[in-house]
Design an enzyme around this catalytic site. Structure first.
Site, PDB file in Angstrom:
ATOM      1  N   HIS A   1       0.743  -1.181  -0.053  1.00 28.28           N
ATOM      2  CA  HIS A   1       0.185  -0.040  -0.007  1.00 28.28           C
ATOM      3  C   HIS A   1       0.638   1.264  -0.105  1.00 28.28           C
ATOM      4  O   HIS A   1       0.641   2.301  -0.744  1.00 28.28           O
ATOM      5  CB  HIS A   1      -0.883   0.037   1.172  1.00 28.28           C
ATOM      6  CG  HIS A   1      -2.227   0.978   0.971  1.00 28.28           C
ATOM      7  ND1 HIS A   1      -3.015   0.633   0.268  1.00 28.28           N
ATOM      8  CD2 HIS A   1      -2.177   2.163   1.452  1.00 28.28           C
ATOM      9  CE1 HIS A   1      -4.001   1.623   0.376  1.00 28.28           C
ATOM     10  NE2 HIS A   1      -3.298   2.492   1.102  1.00 28.28           N
TER      11      HIS A   1
ATOM     12  N   GLU B   1       3.952 -16.108 -16.410  1.00 23.06           N
ATOM     13  CA  GLU B   1       4.505 -15.823 -15.106  1.00 23.06           C
ATOM     14  C   GLU B   1       4.994 -17.042 -14.396  1.00 23.06           C
ATOM     15  O   GLU B   1       5.514 -16.959 -13.278  1.00 23.06           O
ATOM     16  CB  GLU B   1       3.762 -14.744 -14.163  1.00 23.06           C
ATOM     17  CG  GLU B   1       2.480 -15.206 -13.993  1.00 23.06           C
ATOM     18  CD  GLU B   1       1.708 -14.201 -13.178  1.00 23.06           C
ATOM     19  OE1 GLU B   1       2.088 -13.382 -12.284  1.00 23.06           O
ATOM     20  OE2 GLU B   1       0.319 -14.471 -13.247  1.00 23.06           O
TER      21      GLU B   1
ATOM     22  N   CYS C   1       4.903  -6.919 -18.419  1.00 19.18           N
ATOM     23  CA  CYS C   1       4.449  -5.967 -17.389  1.00 19.18           C
ATOM     24  C   CYS C   1       5.017  -6.228 -16.076  1.00 19.18           C
ATOM     25  O   CYS C   1       4.661  -5.567 -15.155  1.00 19.18           O
ATOM     26  CB  CYS C   1       2.923  -6.140 -17.312  1.00 19.18           C
ATOM     27  SG  CYS C   1       2.237  -7.659 -16.688  1.00 19.18           S
TER      28      CYS C   1
END
Lengths: 103, 579
Positions: B191, B433, B504
């Site tokens: 966060h 991934e 990405c």
């Protein structure tokens, strides 16, 4: 006078908050300077907070140093306290195999 | 002076005083006192002790019954800790000798003890840190009663130091006064990192014990480019970093200005696409400002922040529609939920021993088809309002992809039945991934419209390295020959089938690897918005011929560190601003 004694902490949780407070109370009753030594790390036994930082769990070996006019009595009082497992109920080595409840 | 290394999650450099959010909750306003006030300050300290002890005594009396036999001695112990003569003597000595304010002296003295406890291996004792923090908090509260400063009304700029920052804490921050974030825990997607990047505030996380190493009021330097935090720097270091901070701001502004509206095209005319990775819808305008041609990764995890329930279709739809409208004709790749069972309780998540190899991302979605359908339905409906594509995370086999697509087809049929419009030609891609997916890229590519390589997980799984683990973090090497071979084979499969391959992961936004990836034939780079100008600058400074030569050399290398050093050196040579 200066005296030393090696002891083992036998109560279940070691020198946690309450035992530290009992030790400090006892140390404060005497004039002598009492030092706890663990692995070369020394703390003043009059200080709860310093005693806690020893992180002395069960079975930790501690050297106790007592210096002053009432060194002998002071050392004896502290050793008695440790050997009585700080008078905690059901907390000593003997009761251990009854089950470790954990925290 | 002490230097700590953490994970750089938001670039920039700041020098400011530390504001410790953890045990203090309020800042220590003054570090030094006048010699003539020493007596007065000691009295103030002693009064605070008496007051604190009295408070605890009241608690003990009032709650005697509720506290019970076990808890009452704890309160008594706290009372004794407050009156610890040995500690008191040290605090008073600090006030007398160093002319420290009582607040600062307490913080210094107690911090030494919490630090000692922190290194104890017994968790029972490390937990005692809370006891000490508790009495520190009480003492400081009583000392600061009148001059207490809330975090909400900071008067001068500070660098926020915390164990971790909760969303509620960050909400109350006066962000104009925050010059940096420094935390013990966290990673690139924590966060703190997200908020910092959105605000363009430097941040370094994963510093382990920084909140114990720093005292409130200490001067610290944060370098969000390299991940360094310097505690108590000397004059010379402060000067050096202040200058670096200024030149970084200038460099960044100039880059944005210089590259505004310019395409990402090599000197010999090869165009690539630069997309942004976005964590929150509010970041979309920022991404466009930094020159993103679209959103290459729109994460949807923030929608799942209420652990007790999955988001409703309406909640999904409102967000997707909004970003679709905002981005107009630019592509937005929405990734379906990528959380692990450790983060989400919907559907009754069990505690997993090994969450990274557990029920996460597409695996979780396939096991909880209702919430998966809800998300797919919302994405499809929103596809009417802009150029939205869909991406599944963590695909590891062909059957998983087919299962996910089957559910997607079901949802489409239902929408058609209900006469609800959606883009019939919605493009569907997958993240590459998991090493197994990279190795069967030839099979997977036939059933999707595009790939997007997620390097963070790909590297972690291929090299079996958790880079949050200090002991093995240095083994996390993007330039490891195994990683480069996996990446190359995925890009090559895409080219063979005329399908787009994007990246990405963090690697695509790390300027060290830009030329390499360009040379390997990567066509779409998706990255954190703020690094877009840097990557664009490098792309515009090389030719494809050069990039191919460089990547061939990297592919032939046997040593990851040598490769990274070589790439860094080469890039700094052609774009001297980077070093």
């Amino acid at each position: 006078m200066q005296l030393e004694k090696d002891v083992k902490i036998t109560n279940k949780l070691g020198i946690h908050v309450r035992p530290a407070s009992r030790i400090a109370d006892t140390a404060n009753k005497f004039k002598s300077k009492i030092t706890f030594i663990k692995d070369g790390f020394e703390v003043n036994a009059r200080s709860i907070i310093e005693l806690l930082t020893l992180a002395a769990g069960q079975n930790t070996a501690i050297k106790i140093k007592s210096e002053g006019e009432d060194a002998e009595a002071a050392l004896q009082a502290i050793v008695n306290l440790i050997e009585s497992n700080f008078e905690e109920k059901n907390n000593g080595n003997k009761k251990r195999d009854r089950g470790f409840t954990g925290d | 002076m002490e230097i700590k290394k953490g994970i750089a999650v938001s670039p920039g450099i700041s020098v400011a005083r530390a504001f410790i959010l953890d045990s203090e909750e309020y800042r220590i306003p003054l570090r030094y006192i006048d010699a003539k006030d020493i007596g007065k300050e000691i009295t103030r300290y002693e009064d605070a002790i008496h007051l604190s002890v009295k408070e605890l005594d009241n608690i003990r009396k009032r709650f005697a019954r509720r506290l019970g036999e076990d808890a009452a001695p704890i309160v008594e112990a706290h009372m004794k800790m407050l009156q610890d003569e040995h500690v008191k003597a040290q605090v008073i000595e600090n006030i007398k000798k160093n002319k420290y304010s009582p607040e600062y002296a307490i913080s210094r003295v107690l911090r030494r003890y919490t630090k000692a406890l922190y290194s104890a291996h017994d968790t029972f004792f490390t937990n005692r840190i809370q006891d000490i923090n508790d009495i520190e908090r009480r003492l400081l509260k009583n000392l600061l009663e009148e001059r207490r400063e809330e975090l909400g009304d900071l008067k001068e700029p500070v660098i926020l130091v915390a164990h971790d920052l909760s969303p509620t804490q960050t909400i109350t921050l006066d962000r104009s006064k925050i010059k940096g974030f420094v935390t013990d825990v966290g990673g690139k997607t924590s966060h703190t990192a997200i908020i910092a990047r959105m605000q363009g505030i430097p941040a370094v996380v994963g510093l382990n014990s920084i909140s114990l190493d720093v005292s409130g009021g200490d001067t610290i330097i944060i370098d969000g480019n390299s991940g360094l935090v310097i505690i108590d720097p000397d004059e010379e270091t402060i000067k050096k970093y202040s200058a670096m901070g200024k030149s970084y701001v200038v460099f960044e502004k100039k880059l944005i200005q210089e590259l505004k509206g310019q395409p990402a095209v090599t000197k010999d005319g090869h165009k690539v696409t630069l997309f942004a990775n976005v964590e929150l819808p509010q970041e979309v305008p920022l991404a466009l400002k930094y020159g993103a041609e679209g959103i290459g990764l729109f994460r949807t995890e923030f929608l799942y922040n209420t652990p007790q329930r999955a988001p409703t279709e309406r909640e999904h739809f409102d967000v997707y529609k909004k970003i679709a409208v905002q981005s107009r004709d630019r592509q937005i790749v929405i990734r379906t939920m990528d959380l692990g069972a450790d983060k989400i309780q919907v559907g009754g998540g069990n505690k997993e021993k090994n969450p990274f190899l557990g029920c996460r991302a597409i695996r979780f979605s396939l096991l909880n088809p209702d919430s998966f359908r809800t998300q797919l339905r919302a994405i499809l409906r929103a596809s009417e309002y802009g150029y939205i594509s869909l991406m599944f995370p963590m695909i590891s086999s062909l059957s998983e992809l087919r299962d996910a697509k089957e559910i997607l087809e079901d949802v489409k049929d239902k929408l058609t039945q209900d006469k609800i419009p959606f883009n019939q030609k919605l493009k569907v891609g997958i993240m590459i991934e998991v090493p197994s997916a990279a190795m069967i890229a030839d099979l997977l590519i036939k059933e999707v419209d595009f790939f997007s390589i997620g390097t963070n997980d790909l590297i972690q799984y291929a090299l079996a390295v958790d880079r949050g683990n200090e002991c093995v973090a240095s083994l996390y090497q993007p330039a490891h020959p195994a990683v480069l071979r996996l990446i190359k084979s995925v890009i090559d499969e895409g080219a063979r089938h005329h399908k787009n391959v994007a990246m990405c992961g963090e690697m695509s936004g790390d300027w060290v690897y830009t030329i390499l990836l360009l040379g390997l034939g990567l066509k779409t780079f998706s990255m954190s918005p703020i690094v877009i100008p840097e990557v664009k600058k490098i792309i515009r400074s090389v030719t494809m011929v050069e990039a191919k030569k460089i990547s061939a050399k990297a592919m032939a290398s046997q040593n990851a560190q040598e490769t990274a050093d070589f790439l860094k050196e080469y890039t700094s040579r052609i774009v001297p601003q980077f070093s």
